[in-house]
Scaffold this active site. Structure first.
Site, mmCIF file in Angstrom:
data_model
loop_
_atom_site.group_PDB
_atom_site.id
_atom_site.type_symbol
_atom_site.label_atom_id
_atom_site.label_comp_id
_atom_site.label_asym_id
_atom_site.label_seq_id
_atom_site.Cartn_x
_atom_site.Cartn_y
_atom_site.Cartn_z
ATOM 1 N N CYS A 26 0.865 -1.181 0.000
ATOM 2 C CA CYS A 26 0.000 0.000 0.000
ATOM 3 C C CYS A 26 0.904 1.234 0.000
ATOM 4 C CB CYS A 26 -0.985 -0.020 1.164
ATOM 5 S SG CYS A 26 -0.265 0.240 2.809
ATOM 6 N N ASN B 204 2.539 1.501 4.331
ATOM 7 C CA ASN B 204 2.743 0.237 5.042
ATOM 8 C C ASN B 204 2.392 0.342 6.524
ATOM 9 O OD1 ASN B 204 5.422 -2.033 5.864
ATOM 10 N ND2 ASN B 204 3.458 -2.594 5.019
ATOM 11 N N CYS C 273 -1.370 0.776 7.269
ATOM 12 C CA CYS C 273 -2.812 0.495 7.376
ATOM 13 C C CYS C 273 -3.192 -0.734 6.565
ATOM 14 C CB CYS C 273 -3.641 1.691 6.902
ATOM 15 S SG CYS C 273 -3.459 3.196 7.882
ATOM 16 N N ARG C 274 -3.348 -0.564 5.250
ATOM 17 C CA ARG C 274 -3.903 -1.623 4.407
ATOM 18 C C ARG C 274 -2.980 -2.823 4.239
ATOM 19 N NH1 ARG C 274 -5.404 2.195 -0.523
ATOM 20 N NH2 ARG C 274 -3.589 3.277 0.343
ATOM 21 N N SER C 275 -1.725 -2.586 3.859
ATOM 22 C CA SER C 275 -0.860 -3.742 3.579
ATOM 23 C C SER C 275 -0.516 -4.555 4.824
ATOM 24 C CB SER C 275 0.385 -3.340 2.789
ATOM 25 O OG SER C 275 1.168 -2.394 3.462
ATOM 26 N N ASP D 269 -8.097 3.691 1.256
ATOM 27 C CA ASP D 269 -7.187 4.029 2.346
ATOM 28 C C ASP D 269 -8.007 4.566 3.520
ATOM 29 O OD1 ASP D 269 -5.137 4.829 4.021
ATOM 30 O OD2 ASP D 269 -4.115 6.047 2.510
#
Length: 177
Positions: A12, A15, A17-19, A127
């Site tokens: 993401c 690195n 939140c999402r990933s 995001d």
């Protein structure tokens, strides 16, 4: 001789939140798809290194813990590097912007072909950084919904039979809507 593990990396922006959420959820689901016991390794990175060395966003850690996924508090952010292109068998972008940025780094068409979006229908994982807790929940749910397809593909690629579906793979809990 033991074969080398299949290496998967989620990417993401920062690195945090999402990933890392995708990495932690994926790692937890691997055994339910017959991909545990070191057959697949999972990591994550960011297209930008703004948060390198920092932990996951506290809201990510809270969302993961509330859903029963351990380990979010141990995550350390890192930036994606050119070496990651050869160090991983599959690189999974969380949105189309990441996909484009990663493919620009790929020196060959074969390298670019190992980079794909998480969601098989082309949906971006939004995001959640600038929003409230509901964005982190929506992010988790979208990742959980997309991972069964990805893990089935990985199982096919490495020649393993996939096990249960994601609805029961995580501690037997129903996570998907």
């Amino acid at each position: 001789m033991t074969p080398r593990a299949y290496r998967l990396c989620f990417v993401c922006t920062g690195n945090i939140c999402r990933s890392p959420m995708a990495e932690i959820i994926c790692r937890e689901l691997l055994p339910g798809y017959g991909l545990g016991d070191g057959l697949v390794t999972v990591s994550s990175a960011g297209t930008d290194s703004w948060h390198e060395g920092e932990g996951a966003d506290p809201r990510t850690v809270r969302e993961l813990a509330a859903a029963g996924y351990p380990g979010g508090e141990r995550h350390v952010a890192r930036g994606f590097t050119a070496a990651d292109l050869t160090a991983h068998d599959l690189i999974v972008a969380l949105d189309r912007g990441h996909l484009a940025a990663l493919r620009r780094l790929a020196p060959t068409p074969a390298d670019a072909a190992r980079i794909r979006l998480l969601c098989p229908d082309g949906t971006d994982v939004p995001d959640p950084y600038y929003g409230g807790p509901e964005g982190f929940t929506a992010c988790r749910e979208l990742i959980e919904a997309a991972l069964p397809h990805l893990l089935t593909e990985v199982g096919t690629a490495i020649g393993t039979a996939t096990g249960t579906d994601a609805a029961t793979a995580h501690h037997g809990k129903q996570h998907l809507a």
